[in-house]
Design a protein around this motif. Structure first.
Motif, mmCIF file in Angstrom:
data_model
loop_
_atom_site.group_PDB
_atom_site.id
_atom_site.type_symbol
_atom_site.label_atom_id
_atom_site.label_comp_id
_atom_site.label_asym_id
_atom_site.label_seq_id
_atom_site.Cartn_x
_atom_site.Cartn_y
_atom_site.Cartn_z
ATOM 1 N N ALA A 211 0.827 -1.212 0.000
ATOM 2 C CA ALA A 211 0.000 0.000 0.000
ATOM 3 C C ALA A 211 0.857 1.257 0.000
ATOM 4 O O ALA A 211 0.534 2.249 -0.673
ATOM 5 C CB ALA A 211 -0.929 -0.009 1.216
ATOM 6 N N GLN A 212 1.965 1.212 0.736
ATOM 7 C CA GLN A 212 2.860 2.370 0.768
ATOM 8 C C GLN A 212 3.543 2.579 -0.581
ATOM 9 O O GLN A 212 3.708 3.716 -1.041
ATOM 10 C CB GLN A 212 3.897 2.197 1.880
ATOM 11 N N LEU A 213 3.923 1.507 -1.234
ATOM 12 C CA LEU A 213 4.535 1.611 -2.559
ATOM 13 C C LEU A 213 3.526 2.115 -3.586
ATOM 14 O O LEU A 213 3.878 2.884 -4.493
ATOM 15 C CB LEU A 213 5.101 0.257 -2.980
ATOM 16 N N GLU A 214 2.293 1.690 -3.460
ATOM 17 C CA GLU A 214 1.244 2.193 -4.357
ATOM 18 C C GLU A 214 1.029 3.682 -4.126
ATOM 19 O O GLU A 214 0.780 4.433 -5.077
ATOM 20 C CB GLU A 214 -0.046 1.414 -4.135
ATOM 21 N N ALA A 215 1.150 4.129 -2.872
ATOM 22 C CA ALA A 215 0.968 5.548 -2.554
ATOM 23 C C ALA A 215 2.053 6.403 -3.195
ATOM 24 O O ALA A 215 1.775 7.462 -3.763
ATOM 25 C CB ALA A 215 0.949 5.752 -1.034
ATOM 26 N N LEU A 216 3.303 5.944 -3.137
ATOM 27 C CA LEU A 216 4.380 6.775 -3.699
ATOM 28 C C LEU A 216 4.282 6.872 -5.222
ATOM 29 O O LEU A 216 4.744 7.828 -5.826
ATOM 30 C CB LEU A 216 5.750 6.283 -3.240
ATOM 31 N N ALA A 217 3.632 5.887 -5.827
ATOM 32 C CA ALA A 217 3.456 5.926 -7.281
ATOM 33 C C ALA A 217 2.418 6.968 -7.699
ATOM 34 O O ALA A 217 2.328 7.307 -8.881
ATOM 35 C CB ALA A 217 3.042 4.551 -7.794
ATOM 36 N N THR A 218 1.645 7.492 -6.734
ATOM 37 C CA THR A 218 0.588 8.459 -7.063
ATOM 38 C C THR A 218 1.035 9.909 -6.886
ATOM 39 O O THR A 218 0.234 10.821 -7.099
ATOM 40 C CB THR A 218 -0.648 8.237 -6.176
ATOM 41 N N CYS A 219 2.295 10.158 -6.516
ATOM 42 C CA CYS A 219 2.760 11.531 -6.298
ATOM 43 C C CYS A 219 2.635 12.335 -7.587
ATOM 44 O O CYS A 219 3.067 11.891 -8.646
ATOM 45 C CB CYS A 219 4.227 11.529 -5.859
ATOM 46 N N ASN A 220 2.062 13.522 -7.470
ATOM 47 C CA ASN A 220 2.007 14.399 -8.636
ATOM 48 C C ASN A 220 3.063 15.495 -8.571
ATOM 49 O O ASN A 220 3.290 16.194 -9.557
ATOM 50 C CB ASN A 220 0.613 15.017 -8.786
ATOM 51 N N LYS A 221 3.719 15.623 -7.408
ATOM 52 C CA LYS A 221 4.787 16.594 -7.248
ATOM 53 C C LYS A 221 5.910 15.976 -6.419
ATOM 54 O O LYS A 221 5.659 15.096 -5.594
ATOM 55 C CB LYS A 221 4.274 17.879 -6.585
ATOM 56 N N THR A 222 7.143 16.438 -6.659
ATOM 57 C CA THR A 222 8.287 15.907 -5.921
ATOM 58 C C THR A 222 9.251 17.036 -5.558
ATOM 59 O O THR A 222 9.288 18.071 -6.224
ATOM 60 C CB THR A 222 9.069 14.850 -6.739
ATOM 61 N N VAL A 223 10.016 16.804 -4.527
ATOM 62 C CA VAL A 223 11.147 17.665 -4.197
ATOM 63 C C VAL A 223 12.355 16.750 -4.039
ATOM 64 O O VAL A 223 12.288 15.718 -3.374
ATOM 65 C CB VAL A 223 10.885 18.494 -2.920
#
Length: 332
Positions: A211-223
């Motif tokens: 679930a955590q890996l699926e969440a990081l795949a949904t990022c629309n912005k990054t720093v």
């Protein structure tokens, strides 16, 4: 016989709050107000408050140390810099922010991370999902981000944890930004590197981790920051690669490091053996973002920054004059 009157004495071990000393913040607040709002100089404040000028200096320093006062220049000033415009044109950036070098800061990171910290909240909108890289630069920037509530923000750790006495673990960068921006924090509760690929694959299938890996795949912005590939690189100091390893990959063309993964001068992957045992965002997942802020500061950062720019990992750049000039020289 009448009952004895109840005792008014406090039970032993119980503190009487009415007798606690009350901290008087009035002098700090008054000095800060007169200086920053009313525009009085320190001598005028000392005369008005009937204190020494040294006390005024102390009051102002204390007010800033407590976070009551935050002074910054509008990021529009730096985004309008000639070099910023040239960087956007040359590298296809949406926006760039270029701050002057500080001759008293040989590493060159202080001003850049401070400017990036002031800029980041303006690049975020309600409902964003912000992925956070790691490293000294990202951590230093996170420390300086002002308290700024972004409604319905989610802040997500992009790679697993790596024990290291460097003071800027991935989970710390993510948690700090989430706290500063009032966002929900999703940490990736796994090691960055496992001892073998089979264990790595099995752990990735655990429901919580999945679930955590699926969440990081949904990022629309990054720093993010892009590390170097020299012997003192972050991936070496954190034990991900040995000095011999990084030298070997450097001979294969490696010039930058994004989220512990190597890229060459054109921003293409240079696959290290350790990656098959690694848990975290992939290079493909780092591309195509609505906003990707690269913070590039310090000597020798131009080549790695250029690799990230050419690879399509960056839409917004915060850097210094010297790095910006080097980037333009490399593009000539």
């Amino acid at each position: 016989m009448a009952a004895p009157a109840p005792s008014l004495a406090k039970p032993r071990g119980v503190v009487d709050a009415t007798r606690l000393p009350v901290r008087d913040d009035t002098p700090f607040i008054e000095a800060a107000w007169l200086y920053y709002h009313d525009g009085l100089n320190q001598n005028d404040i000392a005369a008005r408050m009937r204190i020494s000028r040294a006390s005024v200096v102390n009051y102002l320093n204390e007010a800033r140390a407590r976070g009551w006062v935050r002074v910054h220049l509008d990021s529009d000033v730096f985004r309008g810099h000639r070099l910023a415009a040239e960087l956007c044109t040359t590298y296809g950036l949406t926006e760039a922010l270029v701050v002057p070098d500080n001759p008293e800061d040989p590493d060159g990171a202080g001003r850049v991370t401070r400017a990036a910290a002031d800029w980041l909240p303006r690049l975020l909108e309600p409902g964003d999902r912000l992925g956070v890289s790691w490293g000294a630069t990202v951590y230093q920037m996170a420390q300086q981000v002002p308290q700024h509530l972004v409604p319905d923000l989610t802040v997500i750790q992009l790679l697993g944890s790596r024990p290291a006495a460097l003071g800027f673990a991935a989970e710390a960068c993510t948690a700090m930004l989430a706290q500063k921006l009032g966002g929900q924090c999703i940490n990736l509760h796994v090691p960055l590197i496992l001892s073998n690929k089979e264990l790595r694959d099995a752990l990735c299938e655990e429901p919580v981790v999945k679930a955590q890996l699926e969440a990081l795949a949904t990022c629309n912005k990054t720093v993010l920051a892009c590390g170097t590939c020299d012997a003192d690189a972050h991936v070496v100091r954190s034990g991900i690669l040995s000095p011999d390893d990084i030298a070997a990959y450097r001979e294969k063309g490696a010039e930058g490091v994004i989220c512990a993964r190597l890229i060459d001068g054109a921003g293409q992957p240079v696959v290290a053996e350790v990656e098959e045992r690694m848990i975290g965002v992939s290079l493909d997942q780092m591309k195509g973002k609505d906003m990707a802020l690269l913070v590039a500061a310090g000597p020798g950062r131009a080549r790695s920054a250029r690799a990230a720019l050419l690879g399509g990992f960056v839409t917004h750049l915060a850097t210094s004059t010297s790095v910006a000039e080097d980037l333009m020289d490399l593009a000539a």
